[in-house]
Scaffold this active site. Structure first.
Site, PDB file in Angstrom:
ATOM      1  N   CYS A  37     -43.996 -14.174 -41.555  1.00  0.00           N
ATOM      2  CA  CYS A  37     -42.958 -13.641 -42.450  1.00  0.00           C
ATOM      3  C   CYS A  37     -42.502 -14.606 -43.540  1.00  0.00           C
ATOM      4  CB  CYS A  37     -41.715 -13.248 -41.668  1.00  0.00           C
ATOM      5  SG  CYS A  37     -42.013 -12.119 -40.335  1.00  0.00           S
ATOM      6  N   HIS A  66     -34.965 -13.612 -45.049  1.00  0.00           N
ATOM      7  CA  HIS A  66     -35.725 -14.576 -44.232  1.00  0.00           C
ATOM      8  C   HIS A  66     -36.226 -15.800 -45.008  1.00  0.00           C
ATOM      9  CE1 HIS A  66     -38.341 -14.813 -40.326  1.00  0.00           C
ATOM     10  NE2 HIS A  66     -37.344 -15.673 -40.360  1.00  0.00           N
TER      11      HIS A  66
END
Ligand SMILES: *[C@@H]1O[C@H](CO)[C@@H](O)[C@H](O)[C@H]1NC(C)=O
Length: 578
Positions: A73, A134
């Protein structure tokens, strides 16, 4: 004469209309989390229902060889937003952990990096991120927001700054506690043996150690373990919260109606900006674990909670596309859909339900550079500009979105740094048949793992691996014993000469080539080595954002919407969402 004049006027108007349409379209980017390419109808799935995503493919271009810049990610998203390999921004780890785990760590996308959002914002676009970020929050205090989306070109943010993981959802297990228990067992055994040996040495008079010191030592160990357990048992209060711009609005977040809320936010952003160019990046927490789905979708798919989550996300995409139609924006909007990496095949719940997706025929998954980890869906729709129902098989990258939309917005690409992506428009409009990607470099964290080479005017697509992950248990299709695959040391096997495949005939990466089966074996590897050395020379030394110091929990950076004594709890969402 007058006829001529009219003709010229007409031509002028017509070209204007085209230019007007071609420049400054609205941009809508959908990104799923851990969705496998084999989960979608338009990529061959027959049992999961994704009609809205499939329709995007029908009305636009489907990329069948679309590659995420990283199988994890944090680095993949950094590359997507900046158009650059994650190593260039320091968003690639040298140790085992390759992503941010805590909201109170100091690493993140460096302020000097230029995101497409920033460039579009400078060109007058309204820009919004809805959903997962993130890429860090703070640097030095709990509210400097140095890595926050609003500091990276977004005018509006509604979403989760960190990540949705199992520990965010009670009853969905923990990715930490299991590891900590293992660590604690070994730790306690070592401490026990050390204590007993010291006592024995003390008793037989070989060594003198005051009991007071032993007592302090024991106390410190227990306090440390206690704090660790306290931290992880309260993980969701500290890390799983929603923000609107700089404000925490729900800590911990509620899964109830979460997708509806993201969808409503996206629709109302479109409505507010229906008469001006906008960039909407809708970044779903779906379908990363902890899985969830609203009432209307629970138990409805043929693939358990995972399938329910995919189908709910597809519904949400349909809603957003409908809003574009409602405001007559279909023809003026470029829509893109992708996943940040391949499906996380190791995700299996404690009762054996499959909680990871499907990567079709491709080997491995998330956290590996086998095709299953990085071959992601890529759909682009722009009615009137891009031919519908196109299929494009040449290699493209998720880093290509950066130059593509920056150019469409009429902004200049930064010229003080290397941009690794290439404009997709010539390929999408059929004026070229290949992108400028001759080589793509595949990193596992900060380690160069493999290289893909699509030589000009050749059908072959070579892929050479310098190392491959050790699947465990042996013979399986993933690293089930560790939940993810790691990138170095005893977790991988190094290959010299590199393991070579031709993806054009062996997309499943089953049969490595040898000098006997491929007469140009050594020449191919030589060309790849040359490309690697050129690429490596282009990498400047940058601070590592994922160093241990930068991913650790730093209590003074902890975002908290109430006093610590109140446990970082608050809920400012309207009642029905509470
Ligand atoms: C469709 O996706 C589900 C869920 O990931 C998977 O289990 C199934 O094998 C896929 N089916 C096909 C035909 O690809």
């Amino acid at each position: 004469m007058i006829i001529l004049f009219h003709m010229m006027l007409y031509l002028w108007q017509a070209s204007n209309a085209i230019n007007g349409r071609i420049s400054k379209p609205n941009i809508v980017l959908f990104m799923a989390d851990d969705l496998g390419i084999g989960d979608l109808g338009c990529y061959g799935n027959t049992t999961l229902r994704t009609p809205n995503i499939d329709k995007l493919a029908k009305e636009g271009a489907k990329l069948t060889h679309h590659i995420a810049a990283s199988p994890l990610c944090t680095p993949s998203r950094a590359a997507f937003l900046t158009g650059r390999y994650p190593v260039r921004s320091g968003m690639a780890s040298l140790h085992l952990v390759g992503v941010f785990l805590f909201s109170a760590s100091s690493g993140g996308l460096p302020t000097e990096e230029i995101t497409f959002a920033k460039l579009l914002q400078q060109k007058g676009y309204s820009t919004a991120l809805i959903g997962k970020w993130h890429l860090g929050i703070n640097c030095n205090s709990s509210d400097d927001f140095c890595h926050h989306p609003l500091n990276h070109g977004f005018d509006y943010f509604y979403g989760n700054p960190v990540n949705n993981i199992r520990d965010c959802r009670p009853g969905h297990e923990s990715v930490f506690i299991r590891g900590i228990k293992k660590f604690m067992n070994t730790g306690l055994q070592i401490a026990g043996i050390a204590l007993i040996s010291l006592e024995v040495l003390h008793y037989i008079g070989l060594f003198h150690i005051p009991h007071r010191v032993l007592g302090y030592f024991l106390l410190m160990v227990s306090v440390f373990i206690g704090l660790l357990l306290f931290f992880f048992y309260n993980f969701r209060y500290l890390n799983c919260f929603l923000m609107r711009n700089h404000n925490i609005i729900q800590q911990p977040w509620s899964y109830e109606n979460l997708t509806e809320r993201f969808t409503e936010e996206a629709k109302s952003f479109i409505r507010r900006n229906s008469d001006a160019p906008f960039l909407l990046f809708l970044s779903y927490p779906h379908v990363h674990t902890a899985l969830y789905a609203s009432q209307a979708f629970r138990g409805k798919s043929k693939h358990g909670l995972y399938g329910d989550a995919v189908e709910e996300m597809d519904w949400s995409i349909g809603q957003v596309l409908h809003a574009l139609d409602q405001w007559n924006l279909r023809q003026q909007t470029l829509v893109y859909f992708t996943s940040d990496q391949g499906a996380h095949v190791e995700e299996i719940s404690s009762n054996g339900e499959v909680h990871g997706g499907y990567n079709g025929m491709y080997k491995g998954g998330k956290s590996t550079n086998w095709e299953g980890g990085i071959r992601v869906p890529g759909l682009l729709r722009w009615p009137g500009v891009l031919q519908p129902d196109q299929r494009i098989d040449v290699p493209t990258s998720n880093m290509d979105i950066f130059p593509t939309i920056v150019k469409l917005a009429g902004a200049l690409l930064p010229n003080d740094r290397i941009i690794d992506g290439h404009d997709l428009m010539p390929l999408l409009q059929g004026t070229v048949l290949q992108t400028k990607h001759e080589f793509l470099f595949h990193y596992c964290n900060a380690y160069l793992n493999a290289v893909r080479w699509h030589p000009r005017n050749s059908k072959s697509i070579w892929k050479a691996f310098f190392f491959t992950p050790n699947f465990s248990p042996e013979g399986s299709n993933g690293c089930f014993d560790f939940h993810v695959c790691y990138c170095h040391g005893n977790f991988v096997t190094y290959h010299e000469p590199p393991l070579l495949f031709d993806l054009s005939v062996d997309p499943e990466e089953k049969t490595p080539l040898t000098p006997e089966t491929e007469s140009h074996f050594y020449e191919i590897l030589q060309a790849i080595q040359q490309a690697v050395s050129n690429h490596t020379k282009s990498l400047p030394a940058v601070p590592n954002q994922l160093s241990l110091g930068n991913i650790l929990w730093k209590p003074w950076l902890q975002p908290c919407c109430s006093s610590f004594l109140k446990f970082c709890y608050c809920n400012h969402e309207p009642g029905e969402f509470a």
